[in-house]
Write a protein that holds these residues in place. Structure first.
Motif, PDB file in Angstrom:
ATOM      1  N   LYS A 102       0.845  -1.198   0.000  1.00  0.00           N
ATOM      2  CA  LYS A 102       0.000   0.000   0.000  1.00  0.00           C
ATOM      3  C   LYS A 102       0.880   1.246   0.000  1.00  0.00           C
ATOM      4  CE  LYS A 102      -2.565   2.788   2.852  1.00  0.00           C
ATOM      5  NZ  LYS A 102      -3.012   3.065   4.182  1.00  0.00           N
ATOM      6  N   ILE A 103       0.551   2.166  -0.870  1.00  0.00           N
ATOM      7  CA  ILE A 103       1.310   3.424  -0.933  1.00  0.00           C
ATOM      8  C   ILE A 103       0.329   4.562  -1.128  1.00  0.00           C
ATOM      9  CG2 ILE A 103       1.767   2.981  -3.408  1.00  0.00           C
ATOM     10  CD1 ILE A 103       4.382   4.596  -2.975  1.00  0.00           C
ATOM     11  N   PHE A 104       0.464   5.597  -0.352  1.00  0.00           N
ATOM     12  CA  PHE A 104      -0.420   6.756  -0.523  1.00  0.00           C
ATOM     13  C   PHE A 104       0.001   7.546  -1.752  1.00  0.00           C
ATOM     14  CE2 PHE A 104      -1.722   6.297   3.962  1.00  0.00           C
ATOM     15  CZ  PHE A 104      -3.074   6.534   3.816  1.00  0.00           C
ATOM     16  N   ASN A 105      -0.975   7.986  -2.537  1.00  0.00           N
ATOM     17  CA  ASN A 105      -0.665   8.851  -3.671  1.00  0.00           C
ATOM     18  C   ASN A 105      -0.080  10.163  -3.165  1.00  0.00           C
ATOM     19  OD1 ASN A 105      -1.423   7.182  -5.697  1.00  0.00           O
ATOM     20  ND2 ASN A 105      -3.432   8.081  -6.029  1.00  0.00           N
ATOM     21  N   PRO A 106       1.024  10.617  -3.771  1.00  0.00           N
ATOM     22  CA  PRO A 106       1.629  11.858  -3.279  1.00  0.00           C
ATOM     23  C   PRO A 106       0.820  13.099  -3.665  1.00  0.00           C
ATOM     24  CG  PRO A 106       2.863  11.002  -5.156  1.00  0.00           C
ATOM     25  CD  PRO A 106       1.776  10.022  -4.879  1.00  0.00           C
ATOM     26  N   ILE A 107       0.508  13.915  -2.678  1.00  0.00           N
ATOM     27  CA  ILE A 107      -0.231  15.164  -2.910  1.00  0.00           C
ATOM     28  C   ILE A 107       0.685  16.327  -2.525  1.00  0.00           C
ATOM     29  CG2 ILE A 107      -2.342  16.451  -2.399  1.00  0.00           C
ATOM     30  CD1 ILE A 107      -3.020  13.664  -3.384  1.00  0.00           C
ATOM     31  N   ASP A 108       0.807  17.275  -3.433  1.00  0.00           N
ATOM     32  CA  ASP A 108       1.677  18.426  -3.189  1.00  0.00           C
ATOM     33  C   ASP A 108       0.888  19.493  -2.428  1.00  0.00           C
ATOM     34  OD1 ASP A 108       3.319  20.628  -3.274  1.00  0.00           O
ATOM     35  OD2 ASP A 108       4.093  20.176  -5.279  1.00  0.00           O
ATOM     36  N   LYS A 109       1.080  19.516  -1.115  1.00  0.00           N
ATOM     37  CA  LYS A 109       0.305  20.412  -0.248  1.00  0.00           C
ATOM     38  C   LYS A 109       0.551  21.886  -0.592  1.00  0.00           C
ATOM     39  CE  LYS A 109      -0.665  21.325   4.614  1.00  0.00           C
ATOM     40  NZ  LYS A 109      -0.398  20.982   6.012  1.00  0.00           N
ATOM     41  N   ALA A 110       1.821  22.260  -0.737  1.00  0.00           N
ATOM     42  CA  ALA A 110       2.155  23.670  -1.022  1.00  0.00           C
ATOM     43  C   ALA A 110       1.528  24.119  -2.339  1.00  0.00           C
ATOM     44  CB  ALA A 110       3.673  23.842  -1.064  1.00  0.00           C
ATOM     45  N   ASP A 111       1.589  23.250  -3.341  1.00  0.00           N
ATOM     46  CA  ASP A 111       1.041  23.562  -4.668  1.00  0.00           C
ATOM     47  C   ASP A 111      -0.481  23.738  -4.587  1.00  0.00           C
ATOM     48  OD1 ASP A 111       1.330  23.790  -7.603  1.00  0.00           O
ATOM     49  OD2 ASP A 111       0.205  21.914  -7.633  1.00  0.00           O
ATOM     50  N   THR A 112      -1.139  22.842  -3.854  1.00  0.00           N
ATOM     51  CA  THR A 112      -2.602  22.916  -3.703  1.00  0.00           C
ATOM     52  C   THR A 112      -3.006  24.223  -3.021  1.00  0.00           C
ATOM     53  OG1 THR A 112      -2.691  20.499  -3.536  1.00  0.00           O
ATOM     54  CG2 THR A 112      -4.630  21.691  -2.787  1.00  0.00           C
ATOM     55  N   LEU A 113      -2.319  24.565  -1.927  1.00  0.00           N
ATOM     56  CA  LEU A 113      -2.640  25.805  -1.189  1.00  0.00           C
ATOM     57  C   LEU A 113      -2.392  27.037  -2.058  1.00  0.00           C
ATOM     58  CD1 LEU A 113      -1.125  24.844   2.284  1.00  0.00           C
ATOM     59  CD2 LEU A 113      -3.552  25.166   1.775  1.00  0.00           C
ATOM     60  N   ASN A 114      -1.310  26.990  -2.808  1.00  0.00           N
ATOM     61  CA  ASN A 114      -0.939  28.100  -3.688  1.00  0.00           C
ATOM     62  C   ASN A 114      -2.000  28.307  -4.779  1.00  0.00           C
ATOM     63  OD1 ASN A 114       0.645  30.095  -4.855  1.00  0.00           O
ATOM     64  ND2 ASN A 114       1.745  28.642  -6.122  1.00  0.00           N
ATOM     65  N   LYS A 115      -2.401  27.200  -5.436  1.00  0.00           N
ATOM     66  CA  LYS A 115      -3.400  27.289  -6.520  1.00  0.00           C
ATOM     67  C   LYS A 115      -4.759  27.747  -5.986  1.00  0.00           C
ATOM     68  CE  LYS A 115      -1.391  24.118  -9.893  1.00  0.00           C
ATOM     69  NZ  LYS A 115      -1.241  22.716 -10.278  1.00  0.00           N
ATOM     70  N   ALA A 116      -5.062  27.358  -4.742  1.00  0.00           N
ATOM     71  CA  ALA A 116      -6.365  27.720  -4.158  1.00  0.00           C
ATOM     72  C   ALA A 116      -6.498  29.224  -3.941  1.00  0.00           C
ATOM     73  CB  ALA A 116      -6.557  26.984  -2.837  1.00  0.00           C
ATOM     74  N   ASN A 117      -5.368  29.925  -3.891  1.00  0.00           N
ATOM     75  CA  ASN A 117      -5.403  31.375  -3.652  1.00  0.00           C
ATOM     76  C   ASN A 117      -5.562  32.200  -4.930  1.00  0.00           C
ATOM     77  OD1 ASN A 117      -5.228  31.272  -0.877  1.00  0.00           O
ATOM     78  ND2 ASN A 117      -3.007  31.040  -0.912  1.00  0.00           N
ATOM     79  N   THR A 118      -5.692  31.538  -6.074  1.00  0.00           N
ATOM     80  CA  THR A 118      -5.894  32.254  -7.339  1.00  0.00           C
ATOM     81  C   THR A 118      -7.259  32.953  -7.321  1.00  0.00           C
ATOM     82  OG1 THR A 118      -4.686  30.451  -8.393  1.00  0.00           O
ATOM     83  CG2 THR A 118      -5.843  31.951  -9.872  1.00  0.00           C
ATOM     84  N   GLU A 119      -7.301  34.164  -7.845  1.00  0.00           N
ATOM     85  CA  GLU A 119      -8.578  34.898  -7.927  1.00  0.00           C
ATOM     86  C   GLU A 119      -9.448  34.300  -9.033  1.00  0.00           C
ATOM     87  OE1 GLU A 119     -10.015  37.474  -6.202  1.00  0.00           O
ATOM     88  OE2 GLU A 119      -8.391  37.092  -4.778  1.00  0.00           O
ATOM     89  N   ILE A 120     -10.741  34.130  -8.755  1.00  0.00           N
ATOM     90  CA  ILE A 120     -11.670  33.670  -9.812  1.00  0.00           C
ATOM     91  C   ILE A 120     -12.854  34.630  -9.883  1.00  0.00           C
ATOM     92  CG2 ILE A 120     -11.118  31.200  -9.952  1.00  0.00           C
ATOM     93  CD1 ILE A 120     -13.431  30.767  -7.893  1.00  0.00           C
ATOM     94  N   SER A 121     -13.372  34.807 -11.093  1.00  0.00           N
ATOM     95  CA  SER A 121     -14.480  35.760 -11.262  1.00  0.00           C
ATOM     96  C   SER A 121     -15.786  35.042 -11.589  1.00  0.00           C
ATOM     97  CB  SER A 121     -14.146  36.721 -12.397  1.00  0.00           C
ATOM     98  OG  SER A 121     -13.875  35.978 -13.571  1.00  0.00           O
ATOM     99  N   ASP A 122     -15.730  33.707 -11.779  1.00  0.00           N
ATOM    100  CA  ASP A 122     -16.941  33.003 -12.230  1.00  0.00           C
ATOM    101  C   ASP A 122     -17.479  32.016 -11.199  1.00  0.00           C
ATOM    102  OD1 ASP A 122     -14.887  31.195 -12.429  1.00  0.00           O
ATOM    103  OD2 ASP A 122     -15.507  30.384 -14.368  1.00  0.00           O
ATOM    104  N   TYR A 123     -17.224  32.284  -9.899  1.00  0.00           N
ATOM    105  CA  TYR A 123     -17.814  31.425  -8.866  1.00  0.00           C
ATOM    106  C   TYR A 123     -19.334  31.576  -8.971  1.00  0.00           C
ATOM    107  CZ  TYR A 123     -18.458  29.156  -4.324  1.00  0.00           C
ATOM    108  OH  TYR A 123     -18.822  28.290  -3.320  1.00  0.00           O
ATOM    109  N   PRO A 124     -20.067  30.462  -9.107  1.00  0.00           N
ATOM    110  CA  PRO A 124     -21.474  30.589  -9.526  1.00  0.00           C
ATOM    111  C   PRO A 124     -22.456  31.075  -8.462  1.00  0.00           C
ATOM    112  CG  PRO A 124     -20.869  28.283  -9.293  1.00  0.00           C
ATOM    113  CD  PRO A 124     -19.620  29.070  -9.066  1.00  0.00           C
TER     114      PRO A 124
END
Length: 381
Positions: free
Chosen positions: A181-203
């Motif tokens: 068993k191996i956990f899929n690697p998730i890039d925490k820093a990358d995820t947090l960084n991308k989540a801070n992008t501004e979006i204008s089409d949140y519904p």
């Protein structure tokens, strides 16, 4: 001496297995390994993320064809035959595309590549298969096919449930020990960084509780069930909204059902987004209505963004939600989804409880831990 590794995958379009592979490659030490990556179809958003030191080979260049329009059928037929030729005569592939290179380790980065790897003319190479889905729920994975997987030196699985199922099929201790068993690697820093992008089409803009779900629109994702549950909860006066991010061959069917149920105001299908994380960050809860999964990477990312989760009991979910400590695990049914969502909508304290638990948890799928484990497996072979 650098270990020579061949990795095979279908394409690098958006998908959990593709993303996992890219995360893995980006974090491998290039001074230790010489990696050739062979993809069947040269397409997808992750092509540009392949590290420059990885040698990229491909069989065919072009976009993925997901429909059956008359002018596309000959192209599809050609692709199928061309790929089949290399499966039937693998020496052609190794001679002309891989230029007769000798490999120490060959890796199928997705379970669907098992035939390609087992037909390799390089009999001395060690072989690894990475099973990224619950194959026990896929029709084409008959007991005979699953038996063939034990011809690999190592079988990497992404959940305890899959490990247990595979070990039940194993015929001796050697086969049992080959399942890791191996956990899929998730890039925490990358995820947090991308989540801070501004979006204008949140519904949605209002303060009504919002559930989000992200994934290719296939029947396995259970979006049909989700719409029925949403309607039932709304009819009971439990106001909430749902955002569905993703595209796929079932998109029109789900959109048609949404219209038929008259849910246009409260459910928004926004299609595919290469960066779904800002939407996830803005939503209140993550809901997974899947009929089956392998290792739902998106749940790991929801936890990184500290989102309360409600999910059906699919493969990998107990590992990710730590047996329900970090989120609600429901029965894999419409009633299950209904009960889980209702808990969040009727108990405002519950979300806070899970947020605190997630914040305090040691998440085992963090990139460095997973990459180190995978390197260890490769080095031991």
């Amino acid at each position: 001496m650098k270990k020579k590794i061949l990795i095979r995958i279908g394409s690098l379009r958006h998908g959990g297995a593709e993303k996992v592979l890219i995360n893995f490659l980006k974090n491998l030490p290039e001074d230790k390994y010489e990696v050739d990556l062979l993809i069947n179809l040269y397409t997808g958003m992750y092509i540009k993320e392949v590290p420059s030191w990885v040698n990229l080979h491909y069989l065919i260049k072009g976009e993925m064809i997901t429909t059956n329009k008359p002018h596309e059928i000959p192209v599809k037929a050609f692709r199928v035959l061309y790929q089949k030729m290399f499966l039937l005569f693998p020496f052609l592939l190794y001679r002309f595309i891989l230029k007769n290179k000798k490999y120490d380790v060959e890796i199928a980065a997705i379970h669907g590549m098992y035939r390609e790897l087992l037909s390799s003319p390089q009999k001395d190479s060690k072989k690894i298969i990475w099973i990224q889905n619950d194959i026990f729920n896929l029709k084409e994975y008959t007991p005979d096919v699953i038996r063939q997987l034990f011809r690999f030196d190592r079988i990497l699985v992404i959940s305890n449930k899959l490990k247990e199922e595979m070990q039940k099929v194993a015929r001796n201790d050697k086969e049992k020990q080959s399942v890791i068993k191996i956990f899929n690697p998730i890039d925490k820093a990358d995820t947090l960084n991308k989540a801070n992008t501004e979006i204008s089409d949140y519904p949605f803009s209002s303060q009504i509780p919002t559930f989000i779900t992200i994934g290719t629109v296939y029947p396995q994702k259970g979006y049909d069930r989700l719409l029925d549950v949403h309607k039932k909860l709304m009819d009971e006066g439990l106001k909430h909204q749902i955002i569905i991010i993703g595209d796929g061959f079932d998109y029109e069917n789900i959109q048609a059902k949404l219209n038929l149920l008259g849910l246009q105001e409260t459910v928004k299908m926004v299609g595919f987004r290469s960066n779904p994380y800002p939407y996830l960050k803005k939503a209140d809860f993550y809901v997974m209505s899947s009929r089956h999964e392998g290792f739902p990477t998106i749940i790991a990312e929801a936890l990184i963004l500290n989102k309360p989760v409600v999910s059906t009991d699919v493969s990998g979910i107990k590992d990710l939600l730590q047996d329900g400590k970090l989120g609600i695990i429901t029965a894999n049914s419409e009633d299950g989804i209904y009960n889980g969502m209702k808990k969040f909508l009727t108990n405002q304290e519950l979300a806070n409880h899970y947020e605190k638990e997630i914040a305090a948890a040691d998440l085992p799928f963090v990139l460095q831990k997973s990459v180190a484990k995978l390197q260890e497996i490769i080095d031991q072979l």
